[in-house]
Design an enzyme around this catalytic site. Structure first.
Site, PDB file in Angstrom:
ATOM      1  N   GLY A  15     -13.070  -3.611  -0.256  1.00 10.09           N
ATOM      2  CA  GLY A  15     -14.400  -3.055  -0.007  1.00 10.09           C
ATOM      3  C   GLY A  15     -14.745  -1.966  -0.999  1.00 10.09           C
ATOM      4  O   GLY A  15     -15.843  -1.938  -1.572  1.00 10.09           O
ATOM      5  N   LYS A  36     -16.670 -11.468   5.147  1.00 17.00           N
ATOM      6  CA  LYS A  36     -17.660 -10.399   5.314  1.00 17.00           C
ATOM      7  C   LYS A  36     -18.854 -10.642   4.383  1.00 17.00           C
ATOM      8  O   LYS A  36     -19.030  -9.969   3.368  1.00 17.00           O
ATOM      9  CB  LYS A  36     -17.024  -9.044   5.011  1.00 17.00           C
ATOM     10  CG  LYS A  36     -16.001  -8.636   6.067  1.00 17.00           C
ATOM     11  CD  LYS A  36     -15.550  -7.200   5.858  1.00 17.00           C
ATOM     12  CE  LYS A  36     -14.161  -6.958   6.397  1.00 17.00           C
ATOM     13  NZ  LYS A  36     -13.129  -6.803   5.352  1.00 17.00           N
ATOM     14  N   ARG A  94       0.819  -1.213   0.000  1.00 22.09           N
ATOM     15  CA  ARG A  94       0.000   0.000   0.000  1.00 22.09           C
ATOM     16  C   ARG A  94       0.854   1.265   0.000  1.00 22.09           C
ATOM     17  O   ARG A  94       0.416   2.308  -0.496  1.00 22.09           O
ATOM     18  CB  ARG A  94      -0.946  -0.021   1.200  1.00 22.09           C
ATOM     19  CG  ARG A  94      -2.056  -1.038   0.969  1.00 22.09           C
ATOM     20  CD  ARG A  94      -3.064  -1.064   2.060  1.00 22.09           C
ATOM     21  NE  ARG A  94      -4.272  -1.729   1.587  1.00 22.09           N
ATOM     22  CZ  ARG A  94      -5.223  -2.201   2.368  1.00 22.09           C
ATOM     23  NH1 ARG A  94      -5.121  -2.086   3.675  1.00 22.09           N
ATOM     24  NH2 ARG A  94      -6.293  -2.773   1.856  1.00 22.09           N
ATOM     25  N   GLY A 120      -6.991  -6.425   0.461  1.00 22.95           N
ATOM     26  CA  GLY A 120      -5.761  -6.675   1.208  1.00 22.95           C
ATOM     27  C   GLY A 120      -5.510  -8.156   1.466  1.00 22.95           C
ATOM     28  O   GLY A 120      -4.387  -8.632   1.316  1.00 22.95           O
TER      29      GLY A 120
HETATM   30  P1  AMP Z   1     -12.801 -10.543   3.864  1.00 24.74           P
HETATM   31  O1  AMP Z   1     -12.278  -9.329   4.548  1.00 24.74           O
HETATM   32  O2  AMP Z   1     -14.281 -10.592   3.758  1.00 24.74           O
HETATM   33  O3  AMP Z   1     -12.118 -10.783   2.522  1.00 24.74           O
HETATM   34  O4  AMP Z   1     -12.423 -11.775   4.790  1.00 24.74           O
HETATM   35  C1  AMP Z   1     -11.103 -12.234   4.957  1.00 24.74           C
HETATM   36  C2  AMP Z   1     -11.085 -13.252   6.050  1.00 24.74           C
HETATM   37  O5  AMP Z   1     -11.927 -14.348   5.723  1.00 24.74           O
HETATM   38  C3  AMP Z   1      -9.730 -13.866   6.308  1.00 24.74           C
HETATM   39  O6  AMP Z   1      -9.236 -13.387   7.543  1.00 24.74           O
HETATM   40  C4  AMP Z   1      -9.979 -15.362   6.335  1.00 24.74           C
HETATM   41  O7  AMP Z   1      -9.367 -16.013   7.432  1.00 24.74           O
HETATM   42  C5  AMP Z   1     -11.491 -15.439   6.473  1.00 24.74           C
HETATM   43  N1  AMP Z   1     -12.045 -16.690   5.958  1.00 24.74           N
HETATM   44  C6  AMP Z   1     -11.843 -17.257   4.768  1.00 24.74           C
HETATM   45  N2  AMP Z   1     -12.453 -18.441   4.681  1.00 24.74           N
HETATM   46  C7  AMP Z   1     -13.078 -18.652   5.857  1.00 24.74           C
HETATM   47  C8  AMP Z   1     -13.883 -19.708   6.391  1.00 24.74           C
HETATM   48  N3  AMP Z   1     -14.150 -20.810   5.672  1.00 24.74           N
HETATM   49  N4  AMP Z   1     -14.354 -19.579   7.645  1.00 24.74           N
HETATM   50  C9  AMP Z   1     -14.075 -18.474   8.374  1.00 24.74           C
HETATM   51  N5  AMP Z   1     -13.329 -17.445   7.925  1.00 24.74           N
HETATM   52  C10 AMP Z   1     -12.835 -17.527   6.682  1.00 24.74           C
END
Ligand code: AMP
Length: 406
Positions: free
Chosen positions: A386, A200, A36, A362
């Site tokens: 996001g 998310k 970044r 990220g």
């Molecule tokens: P996001 O910011 O929505 O892209 O979420 C990223 C996070 O999703 C990371 O910290 C991953 O550890 C988490 N993640 C990915 N797959 C899973 C899963 N099957 N269960 C829980 N968390 C997850």
């Protein structure tokens, strides 16, 4: 929206307040991924060429309006000095007497980094009085925090009200990101495949509605997958789920079917009964592999399995454009990183074969790092997950609206 670019503004020898996204990972006082910071190099060096004094403002983590040592931006100073090649002064607060003094004493051709904006609750409240104090640090405002454009915060939104229309613009990073997303995604070369993962669910599920109008295939993995599997009536054990989004998932599946868009959910999973903290702590129970889409009682789905990775790979290879947002497993833990790393590697190979590959966010960029894949090996790596999702969804980004000329 009519927005000035940095090149449209008179900058000669001025003091320029720049909002950057330096929300970088720090371990033991060292920046572990400077992506970044490097992404803002063009903007900062352009301002240095114009003999500007540069005041950088940024946030780090979620200190929730408190001063939390762990979230100090101080460790970022040497990294900025290394990348930009000039002296960086640090102000231990982003507003107030000390900040004003550090800014006043810095010379043209130097940089000041203000301490974490989110040490003040007023930042996330988009507080006007706080924004006015920030605005006093510069004669011109440059918005270059692509990753924070979807937030209406004091430093991304209210601050711009205190600059005249001649004195606010977007930086090169924001300009490049917007041009790329606009061109490559709104009129993609087809077949167009979207891969969505991460945790998310509520942030991302609505954007899938938008993607159904644009793409041919949607591959869903990571934490996102379980809300969709639940919507299909499958057992998901203790996996991550957002119950209130199950209906949205159902309607997305229906809409996709009537639009001839294929949705692929994981066909197998890496599962475990518990998840240790990110890192390499051993789990109490060894991870196992399922041989079907369902998750047994008492287990959580934590990564896509090899059969899913192979199915996803086939779709990627036969696409012309691929957009990927969100890891396909809990990649921070090596035990659950294989699926995301496999997909990153397929994307690298597909790019070599002429597929346009765009990665946003990220965490997805951290997966590339873990997979030892250079960002240059893909067509475009977006610094804001996001923000890119909301832009694609067609939402007006508050950080852009704030600097628009309308
Ligand atoms: P996001 O910011 O929505 O892209 O979420 C990223 C996070 O999703 C990371 O910290 C991953 O550890 C988490 N993640 C990915 N797959 C899973 C899963 N099957 N269960 C829980 N968390 C997850």
């Amino acid at each position: 929206m009519k927005i000035k670019r940095i090149e449209d503004v008179n900058l000669d020898s001025k003091t320029v307040l720049v909002r950057v996204d330096y929300n970088v990972p720090i371990k033991d006082g060292l920046v572990t991924d400077n992506t970044r910071i490097v992404s803002t190099e063009k903007t900062i060096k352009y301002l240095l060429e114009k003999n500007c004094k540069i005041v950088l403002m940024a946030h780090l983590g979620r200190p929730k309006g408190q001063v939390v040592e762990e979230f100090s931006l101080k460790p970022v100073v040497p990294e900025i000095e290394r990348v930009m090649g000039v002296k960086v002064h640090f102000a231990t607060d982003c507003v107030g007497e000390e900040a004003d003094k550090v800014v006043a004493e810095a010379k043209q051709g130097e940089i000041v980094l203000l301490e974490n904006l989110r040490f003040h609750k007023e930042e996330t409240d988009n507080d006007k009085a706080f924004a006015e104090k920030l605005a006093k640090h510069g004669e011109v405002f440059v918005q270059d925090a692509f990753g924070a454009l979807h937030r209406a915060h004091a430093s991304t939104s209210a601050v711009a009200e205190f600059f005249g229309i001649e004195d606010k613009a977007i930086g090169f990073l924001v300009q490049k990101e917007l041009e790329f997303l606009d061109r490559a995604i709104k009129t993609p070369q087809k077949p167009f495949t979207v891969i969505v993962g991460g945790a998310k669910v509520s942030d991302k599920i609505e954007v899938l509605n938008k993607f159904i109008d644009l793409c041919d295939t949607i591959l869903i993995g990571g934490g996102m997958a379980y809300t969709f599997l639940r919507a299909q009536g499958l057992n998901i054990g203790n996996s991550l789920v957002e119950e209130e989004k199950v209906e949205s998932a159902k309607s997305i599946i229906e809409k996709a079917a009537s639009n001839n868009v294929e949705i692929l959910l994981p066909a197998d999973h890496v599962i475990a009964t518990e998840l240790s903290d990110a890192g390499s702590e051993p789990l109490a129970v060894e991870p196992q592999l399922t041989d079907s889409m369902a998750i047994p009682e008492g287990y959580m789905g934590l990564d896509i399995g090899p059969r899913t990775a192979a199915l996803f790979a086939e779709k990627i290879k036969t696409s012309k454009t691929v957009f990927w947002n969100g890891p396909l497993g809990v990649f921070e833990n090596d035990l659950f990183a294989k699926g995301s790393i496999a997909i990153a590697e397929i994307l690298r190979q597909a790019t070599e074969e002429g597929v346009i590959t765009i990665v946003g966010g990220g965490d997805s960029l951290s997966v590339l790092k873990k997979a030892k894949i250079d960002r240059q090996a893909l067509t475009h790596c977006s610094t804001g997950g996001g923000a890119s999702m909301e832009f694609l969804e067609g939402k007006v980004l508050p950080g852009l609206k704030a600097v628009s000329q309308e």
